[in-house]
Scaffold this motif. Sequence first.
Motif, mmCIF file in Angstrom:
data_model
loop_
_atom_site.group_PDB
_atom_site.id
_atom_site.type_symbol
_atom_site.label_atom_id
_atom_site.label_comp_id
_atom_site.label_asym_id
_atom_site.label_seq_id
_atom_site.Cartn_x
_atom_site.Cartn_y
_atom_site.Cartn_z
ATOM 1 N N LEU A 1 11.448 -9.408 15.668
ATOM 2 C CA LEU A 1 10.245 -8.668 15.320
ATOM 3 C C LEU A 1 10.539 -7.192 15.085
ATOM 4 O O LEU A 1 9.846 -6.539 14.296
ATOM 5 C CB LEU A 1 9.199 -8.835 16.430
ATOM 6 N N ARG A 2 11.552 -6.675 15.746
ATOM 7 C CA ARG A 2 11.900 -5.275 15.531
ATOM 8 C C ARG A 2 12.359 -5.034 14.091
ATOM 9 O O ARG A 2 12.293 -3.914 13.587
ATOM 10 C CB ARG A 2 12.986 -4.847 16.517
ATOM 11 N N LEU A 3 12.825 -6.086 13.434
ATOM 12 C CA LEU A 3 13.205 -5.979 12.027
ATOM 13 C C LEU A 3 12.055 -6.332 11.095
ATOM 14 O O LEU A 3 11.846 -5.689 10.072
ATOM 15 C CB LEU A 3 14.399 -6.904 11.727
ATOM 16 N N PRO B 1 6.002 -2.372 8.868
ATOM 17 C CA PRO B 1 5.333 -2.504 7.570
ATOM 18 C C PRO B 1 6.166 -1.950 6.410
ATOM 19 O O PRO B 1 6.127 -2.492 5.312
ATOM 20 C CB PRO B 1 4.038 -1.697 7.763
ATOM 21 N N GLN B 2 6.926 -0.887 6.661
ATOM 22 C CA GLN B 2 7.758 -0.331 5.602
ATOM 23 C C GLN B 2 8.827 -1.335 5.177
ATOM 24 O O GLN B 2 9.138 -1.460 3.987
ATOM 25 C CB GLN B 2 8.411 0.969 6.065
ATOM 26 N N ARG B 3 9.380 -2.057 6.164
ATOM 27 C CA ARG B 3 10.387 -3.068 5.835
ATOM 28 C C ARG B 3 9.786 -4.189 4.982
ATOM 29 O O ARG B 3 10.416 -4.675 4.029
ATOM 30 C CB ARG B 3 10.979 -3.635 7.128
ATOM 31 N N SER C 1 8.954 -6.714 -0.428
ATOM 32 C CA SER C 1 8.139 -7.051 -1.599
ATOM 33 C C SER C 1 8.703 -6.413 -2.863
ATOM 34 O O SER C 1 8.771 -7.061 -3.925
ATOM 35 C CB SER C 1 6.700 -6.595 -1.367
ATOM 36 N N ALA C 2 9.130 -5.158 -2.761
ATOM 37 C CA ALA C 2 9.707 -4.490 -3.931
ATOM 38 C C ALA C 2 11.009 -5.160 -4.363
ATOM 39 O O ALA C 2 11.272 -5.331 -5.567
ATOM 40 C CB ALA C 2 9.943 -3.013 -3.612
#
Length: 490
Positions: free
Chosen positions: A254-256, A260-262, A267-268
């Motif tokens: 979960l830390r990875l 939200p930025q990850r 998605s990009a």
Amino acid sequence: MISRTEGAYLGAVRAFQNPMLDLLHKRYAPLVVSLLSVVFTAERPTVPVADAHTEIGDALHQLRAAGYEDKVPVGSARDLCRQWADAGWLVRQVLDGDVEVYRLSAHAVGALEVAGRAGGARARVSQSRVRTLLDALDRLAQDADPDVMVRVARLDAEIRRLQAEVARLERTGAVDPVDDEQLLEEAENVLHLVRELPADFARVAESIKAMQRDVVTALRQDERPTGAVLREYLERGEHVMESTSEGRAFAGALRLLGDPQRLDELSAQLDVVLRHRFTRRLAAAQRTELREIGRRIEQGLEQVFTAQREASYVITAQVRNHDPLRDRQVDDLLRDVMTGLAGWVPDARRGEPVDPLRRLPVADVEHLRQTPGDLRPPQGPAPLASWDDDEDVAQDEARAWGGPHYADLGTHLAGFADGAATVDVAAAFTAAPPALRRPVDLLGLLEIAHQLGMEETGELAYVEAVRPDGTRRRFAFGGVTARTKDEDDE
């Protein structure tokens, strides 16, 4: 001492007792896999019980009509779902809105993934898969090696390699193209890794639910003082994610995944991959899998978080609302009743009368209150505040904050039309004096226009209303015109 062959056989027997392999080993395994994969999808992980019975019943009817009568077991869809739930392939639960649903167990998810991989494209030993293995092994060696100098040497080598790559890119201004075949292998490797995630998430959620059941059972059977029980189980309920090995592993992942930025970066990256020409060689189902990676991760996270919230709520509610001593007394009483019935039934004859329980045992109460408390309050209520009904209120002010001035609005609308057959409502409102341009007067003007007969202009109209206190507010609405004359009068 057992032989090596016997040990391997016993190990395989234990493995096939797992519900996942048991599902794939059954006679009707193809039917079960196909029905579960059709009813339960990534978009619909839970299905209401009634809907599941209906859909599976329709599917069974279609298969029988298509000539697969000998491949379909006897029984209704309800019976099959009950058997699958007993076998550990389906989980039946009640949601917040008292809706009873089915969801796939972790064993069923794993079985569907195994069947999907076996029936789809076979994973190949490729450069991408070997590099994934080597990278994982290299990361393991780095994490396990405590030598500082070795770690520094590795980081220096990595920095030099990256600096050389940056220098080459600045010198040449071009990125070395990668063969489409290699990109295709890497995409297949990504899909192979992603297919493992749903079963992993489901196993974490089920391990939390199993821990919840163990805690509640232990709480009811615990013989320690209530205070000690409360302290231990409340603490365990607050730290439910760290109570299982699967939960601890998930907490690390979960830390990875929880950043939200990850997820935005993921998605990009998927957008970049899907725009490449090599994705045209992928099957439509594989492209869909790539596109849905981010959403499947989010669904898995939500599944685990939901199980964690439910476990914490159940454990906390059990601790707060149940007395362990009282629950044990009830369990002992029920056990005594069952024992008494088990001893009485074998010797009882048909038609033998049973002496009823004519009165319940009397509770052993040491002392009862003999006099009621004084129901009268210690002092009377405070006197009501005086209210002056004769105070005059300015009628003009009250009317200014009241409803629409229908008569004045009708007169203004007729005067603004100046003999025309139709008039624009927005223009008439804008031309009205401030006393007739309140927000409520706009509604009144639209009501009058509706009674006279109005037509939409298809454009958006903007007006500015003035409240009695001088504040202004801008409104937008679909433009309309109102008829001021009948067609016969023209």
